[in-house]
Design a protein around this motif. Structure first.
Motif, PDB file in Angstrom:
ATOM      1  N   GLY A  36       0.805  -1.208   0.000  1.00  0.00           N
ATOM      2  CA  GLY A  36       0.000   0.000   0.000  1.00  0.00           C
ATOM      3  C   GLY A  36       0.837   1.256   0.000  1.00  0.00           C
ATOM      4  O   GLY A  36       1.985   1.265  -0.442  1.00  0.00           O
ATOM      5  N   MET A  37       0.251   2.333   0.508  1.00  0.00           N
ATOM      6  CA  MET A  37       0.881   3.647   0.502  1.00  0.00           C
ATOM      7  C   MET A  37       0.835   4.242   1.904  1.00  0.00           C
ATOM      8  O   MET A  37       0.127   3.743   2.786  1.00  0.00           O
ATOM      9  CB  MET A  37       0.170   4.578  -0.484  1.00  0.00           C
ATOM     10  N   ASN A  38       1.591   5.308   2.080  1.00  0.00           N
ATOM     11  CA  ASN A  38       1.522   6.056   3.334  1.00  0.00           C
ATOM     12  C   ASN A  38       1.624   7.547   3.046  1.00  0.00           C
ATOM     13  O   ASN A  38       2.161   7.962   2.016  1.00  0.00           O
ATOM     14  CB  ASN A  38       2.607   5.605   4.309  1.00  0.00           C
ATOM     15  N   ILE A  39       1.078   8.327   3.942  1.00  0.00           N
ATOM     16  CA  ILE A  39       1.204   9.783   3.902  1.00  0.00           C
ATOM     17  C   ILE A  39       1.892  10.200   5.187  1.00  0.00           C
ATOM     18  O   ILE A  39       1.369   9.972   6.282  1.00  0.00           O
ATOM     19  CB  ILE A  39      -0.171  10.461   3.786  1.00  0.00           C
ATOM     20  N   ASP A  59       4.518   1.003   1.227  1.00  0.00           N
ATOM     21  CA  ASP A  59       4.735  -0.105   2.164  1.00  0.00           C
ATOM     22  C   ASP A  59       4.537  -1.406   1.396  1.00  0.00           C
ATOM     23  O   ASP A  59       3.669  -1.504   0.536  1.00  0.00           O
ATOM     24  CB  ASP A  59       3.728  -0.096   3.325  1.00  0.00           C
ATOM     25  N   ALA A  60       5.301  -2.406   1.762  1.00  0.00           N
ATOM     26  CA  ALA A  60       5.113  -3.746   1.203  1.00  0.00           C
ATOM     27  C   ALA A  60       5.793  -4.746   2.122  1.00  0.00           C
ATOM     28  O   ALA A  60       6.741  -4.397   2.841  1.00  0.00           O
ATOM     29  CB  ALA A  60       5.689  -3.845  -0.210  1.00  0.00           C
ATOM     30  N   GLY A  61       5.328  -5.989   2.098  1.00  0.00           N
ATOM     31  CA  GLY A  61       5.961  -6.982   2.956  1.00  0.00           C
ATOM     32  C   GLY A  61       5.281  -8.333   2.878  1.00  0.00           C
ATOM     33  O   GLY A  61       4.489  -8.612   1.970  1.00  0.00           O
ATOM     34  N   VAL A  62       5.588  -9.156   3.837  1.00  0.00           N
ATOM     35  CA  VAL A  62       4.944 -10.449   3.993  1.00  0.00           C
ATOM     36  C   VAL A  62       4.839 -10.720   5.497  1.00  0.00           C
ATOM     37  O   VAL A  62       5.764 -10.415   6.245  1.00  0.00           O
ATOM     38  CB  VAL A  62       5.728 -11.575   3.270  1.00  0.00           C
ATOM     39  N   TRP A  88       8.700  -3.431   4.456  1.00  0.00           N
ATOM     40  CA  TRP A  88       9.517  -2.352   3.887  1.00  0.00           C
ATOM     41  C   TRP A  88       8.661  -1.103   3.864  1.00  0.00           C
ATOM     42  O   TRP A  88       7.560  -1.097   3.312  1.00  0.00           O
ATOM     43  CB  TRP A  88       9.966  -2.715   2.472  1.00  0.00           C
ATOM     44  N   ASP A  89       9.146  -0.038   4.501  1.00  0.00           N
ATOM     45  CA  ASP A  89       8.450   1.254   4.539  1.00  0.00           C
ATOM     46  C   ASP A  89       9.343   2.320   3.922  1.00  0.00           C
ATOM     47  O   ASP A  89      10.552   2.364   4.196  1.00  0.00           O
ATOM     48  CB  ASP A  89       8.137   1.674   5.979  1.00  0.00           C
ATOM     49  N   TRP A  90       8.742   3.196   3.134  1.00  0.00           N
ATOM     50  CA  TRP A  90       9.469   4.339   2.580  1.00  0.00           C
ATOM     51  C   TRP A  90       8.682   5.609   2.889  1.00  0.00           C
ATOM     52  O   TRP A  90       7.515   5.729   2.537  1.00  0.00           O
ATOM     53  CB  TRP A  90       9.647   4.203   1.067  1.00  0.00           C
TER      54      TRP A  90
END
Length: 241
Positions: A36-39, A59-62, A88-90
């Protein structure tokens, strides 16, 4: 002897009723792929440097959710699940859009590869051949590696990026030395639909909403928090509600 027989009969009936009432209770395992995304929302110290704008992160992960579902009544159960995974977060902050010819600005962004640990209780509601599950919980993300970028980036006349931005890669001990806290706290709400192929095996389709509480640079206190949202797909093993 008669009293003993009565006690044994009552015990057997109680166990039978209990087994029937909780027939759908059992071990539950879910393997999800969230993306997904983040703000991001910079804190005051970050805003004071002019880094007030955010154009979205990812964001992405398992993750694995492991626990037990207790059936309260037919068609309704409560799951207590531990959450373990990789995420993983950016996150990024900017002082200017830099989307037009000659545009540019200061930027600060960071991506984190983290171990995720949490607790996620869920309320399961049977719907036809499937189950709707509503979850609310939280935990911590423990960054193992972080990639930070900071500097001034511009776009030339051909709209090609000309970066004056430095990148640094941090290992876990570097993160502990540089950030306080060296963790990312999180809370989230999940909405899932389990489509069953057998009595205990199905696919998971859902989405999540939540918040992340990012680490702050120890001395300068630069950083912020974020609103997270996205989809999750996965596999579920466990009883229906």
């Amino acid at each position: 002897m008669k009293n003993i027989k009565k006690i044994l009969l009552i015990t057997a009936m109680t166990m039978a009723l209990g087994t029937s009432a909780f027939a759908a209770s059992g071990f539950e395992f879910i393997l999800n792929v969230p993306f997904g995304m983040n703000i991001a929302f910079p804190n005051r110290e970050t805003k004071d440097l002019g880094l007030e704008k955010n154009y979205g992160g990812f964001d992405a992960g398992v993750e694995a959710q492991i626990g037990y579902m207790f059936q309260v009544k037919e068609g309704f159960g409560i799951s207590i699940l531990a959450e373990l995974g990789y995420i993983w977060d950016w996150y990024n902050y900017s002082s200017e859009s830099a989307t037009a010819t000659g545009g540019g600005g200061w930027t600060l962004d960071g991506s984190y590869h983290s171990l995720k640990l949490g607790l996620l209780p869920k309320f399961n509601i049977g719907v036809g051949k499937g189950t709707i599950a509503l979850g609310i919980g939280g935990g911590v993300k423990i960054p193992a590696v972080a990639n930070l970028r900071y500097g001034y980036g511009v776009w030339n006349a051909d709209l090609n990026r000309e970066d004056g931005i430095d990148t640094v890669t941090l290992k876990r001990q570097d993160i502990v030395d540089l950030f306080s806290p060296a963790l990312i706290g999180y809370m989230k709400f999940t909405f899932d639909y389990y489509l069953f192929f057998t009595d205990k095996i199905g696919m998971n389709f859902g989405f999540y909403l939540g918040g992340s509480f990012g680490p702050k640079v120890r001395d300068l206190k630069l950083g912020g928090n974020a609103f997270d949202f996205g989809l999750q797909l996965g596999f579920r093993f466990g009883p229906k509600a």
